[in-house]
Write an enzyme that holds these catalytic residues in place. Structure first.
Site, PDB file in Angstrom:
ATOM      1  N   SER A   7      31.847  63.765  50.801  1.00  0.00           N
ATOM      2  CA  SER A   7      30.935  63.968  49.678  1.00  0.00           C
ATOM      3  C   SER A   7      31.477  65.066  48.768  1.00  0.00           C
ATOM      4  O   SER A   7      31.613  66.224  49.176  1.00  0.00           O
ATOM      5  CB  SER A   7      29.552  64.364  50.189  1.00  0.00           C
ATOM      6  OG  SER A   7      28.712  64.686  49.107  1.00  0.00           O
ATOM      7  N   HIS A  32      32.362  59.976  48.011  1.00  0.00           N
ATOM      8  CA  HIS A  32      30.923  59.875  47.785  1.00  0.00           C
ATOM      9  C   HIS A  32      30.545  60.856  46.677  1.00  0.00           C
ATOM     10  O   HIS A  32      30.792  62.060  46.780  1.00  0.00           O
ATOM     11  CB  HIS A  32      30.173  60.210  49.073  1.00  0.00           C
ATOM     12  CG  HIS A  32      28.697  59.993  48.987  1.00  0.00           C
ATOM     13  ND1 HIS A  32      28.119  58.750  49.138  1.00  0.00           N
ATOM     14  CD2 HIS A  32      27.679  60.858  48.749  1.00  0.00           C
ATOM     15  CE1 HIS A  32      26.813  58.865  49.015  1.00  0.00           C
ATOM     16  NE2 HIS A  32      26.507  60.132  48.769  1.00  0.00           N
ATOM     17  N   ASP A  34      27.517  62.292  44.397  1.00  0.00           N
ATOM     18  CA  ASP A  34      26.068  62.436  44.254  1.00  0.00           C
ATOM     19  C   ASP A  34      25.692  62.803  42.829  1.00  0.00           C
ATOM     20  O   ASP A  34      26.168  63.804  42.289  1.00  0.00           O
ATOM     21  CB  ASP A  34      25.554  63.516  45.201  1.00  0.00           C
ATOM     22  CG  ASP A  34      25.514  63.064  46.643  1.00  0.00           C
ATOM     23  OD1 ASP A  34      25.064  61.931  46.898  1.00  0.00           O
ATOM     24  OD2 ASP A  34      25.940  63.836  47.527  1.00  0.00           O
ATOM     25  N   MET A  36      22.484  63.827  40.561  1.00  0.00           N
ATOM     26  CA  MET A  36      21.106  64.302  40.597  1.00  0.00           C
ATOM     27  C   MET A  36      20.668  64.675  39.184  1.00  0.00           C
ATOM     28  O   MET A  36      21.437  65.285  38.437  1.00  0.00           O
ATOM     29  CB  MET A  36      20.983  65.515  41.515  1.00  0.00           C
ATOM     30  CG  MET A  36      21.489  65.302  42.929  1.00  0.00           C
ATOM     31  SD  MET A  36      21.277  66.784  43.945  1.00  0.00           S
ATOM     32  CE  MET A  36      22.218  66.335  45.404  1.00  0.00           C
ATOM     33  N   HIS A  65      26.143  57.646  44.144  1.00  0.00           N
ATOM     34  CA  HIS A  65      24.776  57.672  44.656  1.00  0.00           C
ATOM     35  C   HIS A  65      23.864  58.272  43.588  1.00  0.00           C
ATOM     36  O   HIS A  65      23.903  59.467  43.322  1.00  0.00           O
ATOM     37  CB  HIS A  65      24.762  58.515  45.941  1.00  0.00           C
ATOM     38  CG  HIS A  65      23.403  58.723  46.535  1.00  0.00           C
ATOM     39  ND1 HIS A  65      23.162  59.740  47.440  1.00  0.00           N
ATOM     40  CD2 HIS A  65      22.227  58.066  46.373  1.00  0.00           C
ATOM     41  CE1 HIS A  65      21.885  59.696  47.795  1.00  0.00           C
ATOM     42  NE2 HIS A  65      21.303  58.698  47.165  1.00  0.00           N
ATOM     43  N   MET A  67      20.678  59.636  42.438  1.00  0.00           N
ATOM     44  CA  MET A  67      19.392  60.239  42.793  1.00  0.00           C
ATOM     45  C   MET A  67      18.698  60.604  41.489  1.00  0.00           C
ATOM     46  O   MET A  67      18.543  61.775  41.144  1.00  0.00           O
ATOM     47  CB  MET A  67      19.606  61.451  43.690  1.00  0.00           C
ATOM     48  CG  MET A  67      20.017  61.078  45.097  1.00  0.00           C
ATOM     49  SD  MET A  67      20.409  62.507  46.116  1.00  0.00           S
ATOM     50  CE  MET A  67      22.157  62.681  45.726  1.00  0.00           C
ATOM     51  N   MET A 136      19.336  58.065  54.141  1.00  0.00           N
ATOM     52  CA  MET A 136      19.359  59.522  54.036  1.00  0.00           C
ATOM     53  C   MET A 136      18.773  60.124  55.321  1.00  0.00           C
ATOM     54  O   MET A 136      17.676  59.769  55.741  1.00  0.00           O
ATOM     55  CB  MET A 136      18.543  59.992  52.834  1.00  0.00           C
ATOM     56  CG  MET A 136      19.101  59.558  51.483  1.00  0.00           C
ATOM     57  SD  MET A 136      20.790  60.152  51.179  1.00  0.00           S
ATOM     58  CE  MET A 136      20.549  61.940  51.255  1.00  0.00           C
ATOM     59  N   GLY A 143      19.391  71.800  50.153  1.00  0.00           N
ATOM     60  CA  GLY A 143      20.500  72.138  51.026  1.00  0.00           C
ATOM     61  C   GLY A 143      20.051  72.765  52.339  1.00  0.00           C
ATOM     62  O   GLY A 143      18.903  73.170  52.508  1.00  0.00           O
ATOM     63  N   ASP A 174      24.005  59.520  55.071  1.00  0.00           N
ATOM     64  CA  ASP A 174      24.334  60.770  54.388  1.00  0.00           C
ATOM     65  C   ASP A 174      23.302  61.818  54.757  1.00  0.00           C
ATOM     66  O   ASP A 174      22.097  61.571  54.683  1.00  0.00           O
ATOM     67  CB  ASP A 174      24.339  60.544  52.873  1.00  0.00           C
ATOM     68  CG  ASP A 174      24.760  61.781  52.081  1.00  0.00           C
ATOM     69  OD1 ASP A 174      25.317  62.713  52.685  1.00  0.00           O
ATOM     70  OD2 ASP A 174      24.533  61.797  50.857  1.00  0.00           O
ATOM     71  N   GLY A 176      23.707  65.860  56.934  1.00  0.00           N
ATOM     72  CA  GLY A 176      23.911  66.490  58.229  1.00  0.00           C
ATOM     73  C   GLY A 176      24.904  65.772  59.110  1.00  0.00           C
ATOM     74  O   GLY A 176      24.828  65.844  60.349  1.00  0.00           O
TER      75      GLY A 176
END
Length: 215
Positions: A7, A32, A34, A36, A65, A67, A136, A143, A174, A176
Site C-alpha cells: 500500500s 495498492h 488509497d 480518500m 481503492h 474511499m 477491510m 490509523g 486490507d 493490519g
C-alpha cells in the site's frame, strides 16, 4: 500463489516514484493506491494527477481503492490516469451500480469493498458485476488500528459466495496485514494481500514478499 500489493499510503510521499520502483524491484505484483476524499473518510490522500504521474515509473498493476462519496464522478479520471483495478465502497453515497458498470465500460476491472462492520450480504447484489472484492479489516481512514479478528470468517463467507457465481472473482484484504494475519487471510480464501507499514518497515522487502508468495 498470493498476490502481494504494498500500500503506497505507507510510502515516503516525498519520493513516490522511487518508492514505486522499489516495490516493483522487490517483487510486488500490484501497487495498492488509497484515494480518500475527506468525506467518506476523514483523511485526504491522492487524486488522479498523482496516479498519472506515477504510472510511467512502473508497469505494475495499479489497484486503486476509492474511499470517496459518489465515486462515479471520478471513475473516468482514474481510468485515464492509469488504474487497472478500480474499487468502490458499497457504503458510499451515489450510484454504486453505475460506477461499477462505467469501470467495466472503460476496460478496467471493477471492484467492490466493504467495511469491517458491514455485513457480507451488502455486496451480494454486485458479485456478478465485479472482478474483485476488497475486505477491510480495519475501519478505513483511521490509523493505528488492530486487525479485526472477524476478518477471516468474513473472507471465507465471501469466498463461498464468489465461487458460487462460477466467475473468477479475486478477494483482497486490507488493514493490519502482516505475515501472520496475511497467512490467515490467505488460508481463508484471499488472493490479494494489501499491506502498508509492515512491508515498508522491512529492511529487506524483497525477502519478506518472497515469504508471502509461498503462503
Amino acid at each position: 500463489m498470493v498476490i502481494v500489493a504494498p500500500s503506497m499510503l505507507s510510502a515516503d510521499f516525498s519520493k513516490l516514484g522511487d518508492e514505486l520502483k522499489h516495490i516493483t524491484e522487490a517483487g510486488a505484483d500490484w501497487a495498492h493506491l488509497d484515494v480518500m476524499d475527506g468525506m467518506f473518510v476523514p483523511n485526504i490522500t491522492i487524486g488522479p494527477l498523482v496516479i498519472e504521474a506515477l504510472r510511467p515509473h512502473s508497469d505494475i498493476v495499479f489497484d486503486v481503492h476509492l474511499m470517496i462519496q459518489d465515486p462515479i464522478r471520478y471513475v473516468d479520471q482514474f481510468s485515464s490516469a492509469g488504474a487497472d483495478y478500480i474499487t468502490v465502497h458499497v457504503e458510499a453515497d451515489g450510484d454504486i451500480d453505475g460506477a461499477i458498470k462505467r469501470i467495466r465500460e472503460l476496460g478496467k476491472h471493477p471492484g467492490i469493498s466493504l467495511n469491517p462492520d458491514t455485513p457480507v450480504s451488502a455486496i451480494e447484489p454486485f458479485l456478478d458485476k465485479v472482478d474483485l472484492v476488497l475486505v477491510m479489516t480495519v475501519q478505513p481512514g483511521f490509523g493505528g488500528q488492530k486487525f479485526r479478528e472477524n476478518g477471516p470468517e468474513k473472507i471465507s463467507e465471501i469466498r463461498r459466495m464468489a465461487d458460487a457465481t462460477g466467475r473468477k472473482i479475486l478477494i483482497s484484504v486490507d488493514g493490519g496485514i502482516n505475515r501472520d494475519t496475511g497467512r490467515r487471510c490467505h488460508e481463508a480464501g484471499v488472493d490479494v494481500l494489501a499491506a502498508g507499514s509492515y512491508l515498508f518497515k522491512q529492511k529487506d522487502m524483497a525477502a519478506e514478499i518472497a515469504i508471502w508468495k509461498e503462503f
